[in-house]
Design a protein around this motif. Structure first.
Motif, PDB file in Angstrom:
ATOM      1  N   CYS A 163      79.261  84.730   7.114  1.00  0.00           N
ATOM      2  CA  CYS A 163      77.860  84.873   6.711  1.00  0.00           C
ATOM      3  C   CYS A 163      77.103  85.653   7.787  1.00  0.00           C
ATOM      4  CB  CYS A 163      77.275  83.471   6.523  1.00  0.00           C
ATOM      5  SG  CYS A 163      75.495  83.413   6.358  1.00  0.00           S
ATOM      6  N   PRO A 164      76.306  86.653   7.414  1.00  0.00           N
ATOM      7  CA  PRO A 164      75.587  87.460   8.395  1.00  0.00           C
ATOM      8  C   PRO A 164      74.673  86.638   9.320  1.00  0.00           C
ATOM      9  CG  PRO A 164      75.427  88.457   6.229  1.00  0.00           C
ATOM     10  CD  PRO A 164      76.079  87.126   6.052  1.00  0.00           C
ATOM     11  N   SER A 165      74.149  85.545   8.846  1.00  0.00           N
ATOM     12  CA  SER A 165      73.251  84.743   9.673  1.00  0.00           C
ATOM     13  C   SER A 165      74.004  83.662  10.462  1.00  0.00           C
ATOM     14  CB  SER A 165      72.175  84.086   8.806  1.00  0.00           C
ATOM     15  OG  SER A 165      72.780  83.165   7.935  1.00  0.00           O
ATOM     16  N   CYS A 166      75.325  83.624  10.319  1.00  0.00           N
ATOM     17  CA  CYS A 166      76.136  82.582  10.961  1.00  0.00           C
ATOM     18  C   CYS A 166      76.983  83.172  12.075  1.00  0.00           C
ATOM     19  CB  CYS A 166      77.022  81.894   9.929  1.00  0.00           C
ATOM     20  SG  CYS A 166      76.109  81.183   8.560  1.00  0.00           S
ATOM     21  N   VAL A 167      76.342  83.882  12.990  1.00  0.00           N
ATOM     22  CA  VAL A 167      77.043  84.528  14.090  1.00  0.00           C
ATOM     23  C   VAL A 167      77.782  83.480  14.917  1.00  0.00           C
ATOM     24  CG1 VAL A 167      76.747  85.957  16.147  1.00  0.00           C
ATOM     25  CG2 VAL A 167      75.342  86.369  14.126  1.00  0.00           C
ATOM     26  N   ASN A 168      79.010  83.792  15.285  1.00  0.00           N
ATOM     27  CA  ASN A 168      79.885  82.921  16.079  1.00  0.00           C
ATOM     28  C   ASN A 168      80.328  81.658  15.355  1.00  0.00           C
ATOM     29  OD1 ASN A 168      79.787  84.698  18.263  1.00  0.00           O
ATOM     30  ND2 ASN A 168      77.934  83.745  19.052  1.00  0.00           N
ATOM     31  N   ALA A 169      80.062  81.546  14.083  1.00  0.00           N
ATOM     32  CA  ALA A 169      80.504  80.383  13.309  1.00  0.00           C
ATOM     33  C   ALA A 169      81.871  80.694  12.710  1.00  0.00           C
ATOM     34  CB  ALA A 169      79.503  80.076  12.198  1.00  0.00           C
ATOM     35  N   PRO A 170      82.644  79.660  12.379  1.00  0.00           N
ATOM     36  CA  PRO A 170      83.935  79.915  11.724  1.00  0.00           C
ATOM     37  C   PRO A 170      83.733  80.456  10.317  1.00  0.00           C
ATOM     38  CG  PRO A 170      83.486  77.567  11.870  1.00  0.00           C
ATOM     39  CD  PRO A 170      82.388  78.263  12.608  1.00  0.00           C
ATOM     40  N   SER A 171      84.783  81.048   9.767  1.00  0.00           N
ATOM     41  CA  SER A 171      84.700  81.549   8.397  1.00  0.00           C
ATOM     42  C   SER A 171      84.620  80.362   7.431  1.00  0.00           C
ATOM     43  CB  SER A 171      85.933  82.392   8.066  1.00  0.00           C
ATOM     44  OG  SER A 171      87.075  81.552   7.943  1.00  0.00           O
ATOM     45  N   TRP A 203      89.084  72.897   8.285  1.00  0.00           N
ATOM     46  CA  TRP A 203      88.631  71.958   9.313  1.00  0.00           C
ATOM     47  C   TRP A 203      88.091  70.680   8.668  1.00  0.00           C
ATOM     48  CZ3 TRP A 203      83.271  70.910  10.115  1.00  0.00           C
ATOM     49  CH2 TRP A 203      83.005  70.067  11.195  1.00  0.00           C
ATOM     50  N   LEU A 204      87.261  70.840   7.629  1.00  0.00           N
ATOM     51  CA  LEU A 204      86.713  69.678   6.923  1.00  0.00           C
ATOM     52  C   LEU A 204      87.814  68.835   6.293  1.00  0.00           C
ATOM     53  CD1 LEU A 204      83.529  70.909   5.047  1.00  0.00           C
ATOM     54  CD2 LEU A 204      83.681  69.099   6.740  1.00  0.00           C
ATOM     55  N   GLN A 205      88.768  69.488   5.679  1.00  0.00           N
ATOM     56  CA  GLN A 205      89.866  68.779   5.039  1.00  0.00           C
ATOM     57  C   GLN A 205      90.619  67.927   6.073  1.00  0.00           C
ATOM     58  OE1 GLN A 205      92.567  71.406   2.979  1.00  0.00           O
ATOM     59  NE2 GLN A 205      93.102  69.834   1.514  1.00  0.00           N
ATOM     60  N   SER A 222      75.229  70.625   2.592  1.00  0.00           N
ATOM     61  CA  SER A 222      75.034  71.441   3.784  1.00  0.00           C
ATOM     62  C   SER A 222      75.213  72.918   3.469  1.00  0.00           C
ATOM     63  CB  SER A 222      76.057  71.005   4.837  1.00  0.00           C
ATOM     64  OG  SER A 222      75.994  71.792   5.984  1.00  0.00           O
ATOM     65  N   GLU A 223      74.612  73.751   4.308  1.00  0.00           N
ATOM     66  CA  GLU A 223      74.834  75.195   4.226  1.00  0.00           C
ATOM     67  C   GLU A 223      75.004  75.729   5.640  1.00  0.00           C
ATOM     68  OE1 GLU A 223      71.445  77.666   3.014  1.00  0.00           O
ATOM     69  OE2 GLU A 223      70.127  76.019   3.575  1.00  0.00           O
ATOM     70  N   GLY A 224      75.691  76.855   5.751  1.00  0.00           N
ATOM     71  CA  GLY A 224      75.941  77.417   7.074  1.00  0.00           C
ATOM     72  C   GLY A 224      76.936  76.558   7.836  1.00  0.00           C
ATOM     73  N   ASN A 225      76.752  76.430   9.127  1.00  0.00           N
ATOM     74  CA  ASN A 225      77.654  75.642   9.960  1.00  0.00           C
ATOM     75  C   ASN A 225      77.365  74.153   9.738  1.00  0.00           C
ATOM     76  OD1 ASN A 225      79.595  75.086  11.822  1.00  0.00           O
ATOM     77  ND2 ASN A 225      78.475  75.866  13.590  1.00  0.00           N
ATOM     78  N   PRO A 226      78.277  73.413   9.086  1.00  0.00           N
ATOM     79  CA  PRO A 226      77.975  72.030   8.686  1.00  0.00           C
ATOM     80  C   PRO A 226      78.026  71.032   9.842  1.00  0.00           C
ATOM     81  CG  PRO A 226      80.220  72.570   8.121  1.00  0.00           C
ATOM     82  CD  PRO A 226      79.607  73.829   8.671  1.00  0.00           C
ATOM     83  N   ARG A 227      77.293  69.940   9.666  1.00  0.00           N
ATOM     84  CA  ARG A 227      77.341  68.812  10.599  1.00  0.00           C
ATOM     85  C   ARG A 227      78.273  67.768  10.000  1.00  0.00           C
ATOM     86  NH1 ARG A 227      73.563  69.133  14.538  1.00  0.00           N
ATOM     87  NH2 ARG A 227      71.734  70.437  14.153  1.00  0.00           N
ATOM     88  N   ILE A 228      79.348  67.491  10.707  1.00  0.00           N
ATOM     89  CA  ILE A 228      80.356  66.575  10.185  1.00  0.00           C
ATOM     90  C   ILE A 228      79.794  65.176   9.985  1.00  0.00           C
ATOM     91  CG2 ILE A 228      81.331  65.929  12.424  1.00  0.00           C
ATOM     92  CD1 ILE A 228      83.336  66.603   9.210  1.00  0.00           C
ATOM     93  N   LYS A 229      78.866  64.770  10.833  1.00  0.00           N
ATOM     94  CA  LYS A 229      78.269  63.437  10.721  1.00  0.00           C
ATOM     95  C   LYS A 229      77.579  63.250   9.369  1.00  0.00           C
ATOM     96  CE  LYS A 229      76.608  60.793  14.514  1.00  0.00           C
ATOM     97  NZ  LYS A 229      75.714  60.661  15.643  1.00  0.00           N
ATOM     98  N   THR A 230      76.867  64.268   8.934  1.00  0.00           N
ATOM     99  CA  THR A 230      76.175  64.227   7.645  1.00  0.00           C
ATOM    100  C   THR A 230      77.183  64.103   6.504  1.00  0.00           C
ATOM    101  OG1 THR A 230      74.409  65.609   8.541  1.00  0.00           O
ATOM    102  CG2 THR A 230      74.569  65.472   6.143  1.00  0.00           C
ATOM    103  N   ILE A 231      78.265  64.860   6.583  1.00  0.00           N
ATOM    104  CA  ILE A 231      79.283  64.825   5.545  1.00  0.00           C
ATOM    105  C   ILE A 231      79.951  63.450   5.509  1.00  0.00           C
ATOM    106  CG2 ILE A 231      81.484  65.838   4.802  1.00  0.00           C
ATOM    107  CD1 ILE A 231      80.322  68.506   6.044  1.00  0.00           C
ATOM    108  N   TYR A 232      80.250  62.906   6.679  1.00  0.00           N
ATOM    109  CA  TYR A 232      80.836  61.560   6.747  1.00  0.00           C
ATOM    110  C   TYR A 232      79.918  60.526   6.098  1.00  0.00           C
ATOM    111  CZ  TYR A 232      84.487  62.949  10.136  1.00  0.00           C
ATOM    112  OH  TYR A 232      85.559  63.521  10.764  1.00  0.00           O
ATOM    113  N   GLN A 233      78.626  60.619   6.371  1.00  0.00           N
ATOM    114  CA  GLN A 233      77.668  59.650   5.808  1.00  0.00           C
ATOM    115  C   GLN A 233      77.669  59.711   4.281  1.00  0.00           C
ATOM    116  OE1 GLN A 233      74.078  60.848   7.829  1.00  0.00           O
ATOM    117  NE2 GLN A 233      74.348  59.339   9.464  1.00  0.00           N
ATOM    118  N   VAL A 234      77.635  60.904   3.734  1.00  0.00           N
ATOM    119  CA  VAL A 234      77.633  61.074   2.281  1.00  0.00           C
ATOM    120  C   VAL A 234      78.932  60.521   1.686  1.00  0.00           C
ATOM    121  CG1 VAL A 234      77.683  62.778   0.412  1.00  0.00           C
ATOM    122  CG2 VAL A 234      76.048  63.034   2.294  1.00  0.00           C
TER     123      VAL A 234
END
Length: 105
Positions: A13-21, A28-30, A84-96
């Motif tokens: 993503c153009p706005s996600c500089v230095n973030a993973p694809s 990673w999430l899996q 989430s969008e962009g670089n996700p926060r794992i804590k938020t995903i875990y909570q959901v």
């Protein structure tokens, strides 16, 4: 069954500089979710490339939102609920996921 979907593209993503694809985020999430919930095998993971033909209407709706620049990819969706969008926060995903798993029990 809990469905975790990552919508993204091969290019970063153009706005996600230095973030993973998006694909790296999906992998990673899996791995992270499988480690966090090792005894819960009811999570279905799916990766959807926003530049490929959508296989259903629900996926197409999320793809359209990303292409219309309402959301930055990767977009994380759990049971068709935006997480989430962009670089996700794992804590938020875990909570959901914990809430979904508790409701499923």
């Amino acid at each position: 069954m809990v469905n975790l979907t990552v919508y993204g593209a091969g290019e970063i993503c153009p706005s996600c500089v230095n973030a993973p694809s998006s694909k790296e985020t999906y992998e990673w999430l899996q791995a992270a979710v499988s480690r966090k919930f090792p005894n819960y095998n009811q999570i279905q993971f799916m990766y959807v490339d926003i530049f490929q033909q959508a296989n259903n209407k629900q996926n197409q709706q999320w793809i359209n939102k990303i292409k219309e620049e309402e959301l930055f990819y990767p977009v994380i969706v759990v049971d068709n609920e935006f997480i989430s969008e962009g670089n996700p926060r794992i804590k938020t995903i875990y909570q959901v996921l914990e809430q979904k798993i508790d409701a499923d029990a």
